[in-house]
Design a protein around this motif. Structure first.
Motif, mmCIF file in Angstrom:
data_model
loop_
_atom_site.group_PDB
_atom_site.id
_atom_site.type_symbol
_atom_site.label_atom_id
_atom_site.label_comp_id
_atom_site.label_asym_id
_atom_site.label_seq_id
_atom_site.Cartn_x
_atom_site.Cartn_y
_atom_site.Cartn_z
ATOM 1 N N THR A 2 -16.034 -2.494 -7.096
ATOM 2 C CA THR A 2 -16.862 -3.553 -6.557
ATOM 3 C C THR A 2 -17.177 -3.280 -5.095
ATOM 4 O O THR A 2 -16.464 -2.585 -4.391
ATOM 5 C CB THR A 2 -16.150 -4.907 -6.679
ATOM 6 O OG1 THR A 2 -14.889 -4.801 -6.046
ATOM 7 C CG2 THR A 2 -15.961 -5.300 -8.126
ATOM 8 N N ALA A 3 -18.288 -3.843 -4.622
ATOM 9 C CA ALA A 3 -18.729 -3.590 -3.253
ATOM 10 C C ALA A 3 -17.804 -4.248 -2.238
ATOM 11 O O ALA A 3 -17.570 -3.716 -1.167
ATOM 12 C CB ALA A 3 -20.162 -4.095 -3.074
ATOM 13 N N MET A 299 -7.931 -8.455 -5.047
ATOM 14 C CA MET A 299 -6.651 -7.879 -5.468
ATOM 15 C C MET A 299 -5.541 -8.696 -4.817
ATOM 16 O O MET A 299 -5.468 -8.783 -3.589
ATOM 17 C CB MET A 299 -6.537 -6.420 -5.014
ATOM 18 C CG MET A 299 -7.653 -5.520 -5.489
ATOM 19 S SD MET A 299 -7.441 -3.805 -4.876
ATOM 20 C CE MET A 299 -7.582 -4.051 -3.104
ATOM 21 N N VAL A 300 -4.697 -9.306 -5.640
ATOM 22 C CA VAL A 300 -3.655 -10.182 -5.115
ATOM 23 C C VAL A 300 -2.312 -9.675 -5.623
ATOM 24 O O VAL A 300 -2.082 -9.605 -6.834
ATOM 25 C CB VAL A 300 -3.904 -11.642 -5.548
ATOM 26 C CG1 VAL A 300 -2.773 -12.538 -5.072
ATOM 27 C CG2 VAL A 300 -5.242 -12.128 -4.988
ATOM 28 N N PHE A 301 -1.441 -9.324 -4.692
ATOM 29 C CA PHE A 301 -0.188 -8.664 -5.033
ATOM 30 C C PHE A 301 1.006 -9.569 -4.748
ATOM 31 O O PHE A 301 1.041 -10.266 -3.733
ATOM 32 C CB PHE A 301 -0.038 -7.362 -4.245
ATOM 33 C CG PHE A 301 -1.116 -6.354 -4.550
ATOM 34 C CD1 PHE A 301 -1.665 -6.258 -5.820
ATOM 35 C CD2 PHE A 301 -1.583 -5.494 -3.565
ATOM 36 C CE1 PHE A 301 -2.659 -5.327 -6.107
ATOM 37 C CE2 PHE A 301 -2.570 -4.555 -3.834
ATOM 38 C CZ PHE A 301 -3.106 -4.470 -5.114
ATOM 39 N N GLN A 302 1.987 -9.518 -5.650
ATOM 40 C CA GLN A 302 3.211 -10.295 -5.503
ATOM 41 C C GLN A 302 4.414 -9.422 -5.824
ATOM 42 O O GLN A 302 4.299 -8.457 -6.585
ATOM 43 C CB GLN A 302 3.184 -11.521 -6.410
ATOM 44 C CG GLN A 302 2.903 -11.224 -7.880
ATOM 45 C CD GLN A 302 2.768 -12.480 -8.710
ATOM 46 O OE1 GLN A 302 3.722 -13.226 -8.874
ATOM 47 N NE2 GLN A 302 1.579 -12.725 -9.238
ATOM 48 N N GLY A 329 -9.948 0.804 -2.118
ATOM 49 C CA GLY A 329 -11.269 0.361 -1.681
ATOM 50 C C GLY A 329 -11.298 -0.823 -0.760
ATOM 51 O O GLY A 329 -12.372 -1.325 -0.434
ATOM 52 N N TRP A 330 -10.119 -1.269 -0.293
ATOM 53 C CA TRP A 330 -10.079 -2.437 0.597
ATOM 54 C C TRP A 330 -10.141 -1.998 2.049
ATOM 55 O O TRP A 330 -9.555 -0.990 2.443
ATOM 56 C CB TRP A 330 -8.793 -3.232 0.375
ATOM 57 C CG TRP A 330 -8.580 -4.324 1.385
ATOM 58 C CD1 TRP A 330 -9.203 -5.542 1.418
ATOM 59 C CD2 TRP A 330 -7.678 -4.302 2.503
ATOM 60 N NE1 TRP A 330 -8.742 -6.277 2.482
ATOM 61 C CE2 TRP A 330 -7.807 -5.543 3.173
ATOM 62 C CE3 TRP A 330 -6.777 -3.358 2.996
ATOM 63 C CZ2 TRP A 330 -7.070 -5.869 4.302
ATOM 64 C CZ3 TRP A 330 -6.044 -3.665 4.128
ATOM 65 C CH2 TRP A 330 -6.189 -4.914 4.769
ATOM 66 N N ARG A 331 -10.876 -2.790 2.848
ATOM 67 C CA ARG A 331 -10.877 -2.631 4.289
ATOM 68 C C ARG A 331 -10.737 -4.015 4.913
ATOM 69 O O ARG A 331 -11.328 -4.979 4.403
ATOM 70 C CB ARG A 331 -12.173 -1.990 4.785
ATOM 71 C CG ARG A 331 -12.402 -0.576 4.281
ATOM 72 C CD ARG A 331 -11.400 0.417 4.858
ATOM 73 N NE ARG A 331 -11.636 1.772 4.394
ATOM 74 C CZ ARG A 331 -11.161 2.289 3.274
ATOM 75 N NH1 ARG A 331 -10.394 1.546 2.474
ATOM 76 N NH2 ARG A 331 -11.418 3.526 2.921
ATOM 77 N N PRO A 332 -9.985 -4.147 5.991
ATOM 78 C CA PRO A 332 -9.867 -5.460 6.650
ATOM 79 C C PRO A 332 -11.236 -5.965 7.088
ATOM 80 O O PRO A 332 -12.055 -5.200 7.604
ATOM 81 C CB PRO A 332 -8.963 -5.189 7.850
ATOM 82 C CG PRO A 332 -8.246 -3.923 7.525
ATOM 83 C CD PRO A 332 -9.182 -3.119 6.683
ATOM 84 N N ALA A 333 -11.476 -7.252 6.875
ATOM 85 C CA ALA A 333 -12.743 -7.849 7.284
ATOM 86 C C ALA A 333 -12.833 -7.990 8.786
ATOM 87 O O ALA A 333 -13.915 -8.048 9.350
ATOM 88 C CB ALA A 333 -12.923 -9.210 6.622
#
Length: 346
Positions: A2-3, A299-302, A329-333
């Motif tokens: 996803t974008a 993406m939510v991690f526990q 694929g995550w970058r801090p906003a």
């Protein structure tokens, strides 16, 4: 892929401590997640059963967390809506959203513990019908429409209508969330059906996502949360040792016949309970093999069901933010808050 990928931290408040200490530790974990750039933090609601979850009042807890944080979004994952008064839920959510500066994400579901319903004078088999009725009442209240008797919610909060998330295990539930234009919440694990005892989690969840996307109104952007059990450590053997302890506790407590039993190997437990554990490289590889995550926006991690000690949860949060999530694929906003200071709400 996803974008836009958002990263979340989730807790059921299960630290090995009395309730007051659980609340303190998880508030610290959420602040630490914010300092490391996480976009959201989510807490579960559970009544009565401390081994399943330590928080019956998520709005109260999140109001406290709102005063300790500045940026991170605060979510309910989930409010067990059939057990609540819908108008009171709508009111509490509005107040929390205003106090937090518009940071509330409202996740709801039918609830998962049948025995809890009796204490509220309800029958578990009626949960789906009650859920639908209560969610409709919450929507009406937030929209500012007249309630029974003619009163309207004060303050109204139509902006929250775009921040509803529905949790589900089923294809029908995915379609229901899609028709409503709500977000879809996928669980970190779910029971295997009798006709597919060895199905992967992604195989179970892919049809749910497809049903959601098919029913989503045209022009409505999808919101899909993929919750996953993730524990990352610097030392693989330490991570596996703690995973074995935590998973065997879960097996003894749950006794789920659709999952590996007490005689299973650690590998069988990790696979059967959908856990991603090890060094950053180990966890990146196992998450990349999860095809459902390619479709999620959040993406939510526990750390459940490993439930390591608090200092290692903090370290896992750091490793997720610096190693694991960027590889997915995550970058801090925005720039992470490295030294968050509590803010007082006027």
């Amino acid at each position: 892929m996803t974008a836009t990928r958002r990263l979340g931290f989730f807790s059921r408040l299960l630290d090995d401590a009395p309730a007051s200490e659980r609340y303190r530790l998880v508030a610290e974990q959420i602040a630490h997640a914010e300092a490391n750039g996480f976009d959201s933090a989510w807490v579960a609601q559970h009544h009565f059963h401390e081994a399943e979850g330590g928080l019956p009042s998520p709005f109260v807890f999140l109001a406290h967390v709102a005063a300790l944080t500045r940026r991170i979004r605060l979510g309910t994952g989930i409010v067990t809506l059939p057990l609540e008064n819908a108008v009171r839920v709508a009111e509490d959510a509005v107040v929390l959203d205003l106090l937090s500066g518009g940071r509330l994400e409202f996740g709801v579901g039918t609830g998962g513990t049948p025995s809890s319903f009796a204490a509220f004078g309800l029958a578990s088999e009626d949960r789906a019908e009650i859920f639908a009725r209560h969610l409709a009442q919450v929507r009406e209240a937030w929209a500012g429409r007249p309630l029974a008797g003619g009163d309207r919610l004060y303050p109204a909060s139509p902006q929250l209508l775009d921040r509803i998330w529905q949790a589900t295990f089923s294809v029908a539930g995915g379609a229901r969330a899609g028709v409503a234009g709500d977000g879809l919440m996928l669980s970190r694990t779910q029971p295997r059906p009798a006709d597919a005892p060895h199905a992967s989690l992604s195989e179970l969840q892919r049809p749910i996502v497809e049903a959601y996307l098919e029913k989503l109104p045209a022009g409505r952007a999808p919101r899909i949360m993929g919750s996953r059990s993730v524990f990352v450590a610097d030392d693989r053997q330490q991570a596996l040792r703690l995973a074995e302890q935590g998973l065997r506790r879960s097996v003894a407590r749950l006794g789920d016949p659709s999952r590996p039993g007490p005689d299973a190997t650690l590998r069988e437990l990790v696979e059967g309970y959908d856990v991603h554990v090890g060094t950053p490289g180990d966890v990146i590889a196992s998450l990349q093999a999860d095809s459902t995550l390619a479709q999620v926006t959040d993406m939510v991690f526990q750390a459940h069901s490993v439930d390591p000690p608090h200092p290692l949860i903090l370290r896992s949060i750091e490793l997720v933010a610096t190693k694991v999530a960027p590889a997915l694929g995550w970058r801090p906003a925005a720039d992470p808050l490295r030294d968050p200071t509590p803010e007082t709400i006027a």
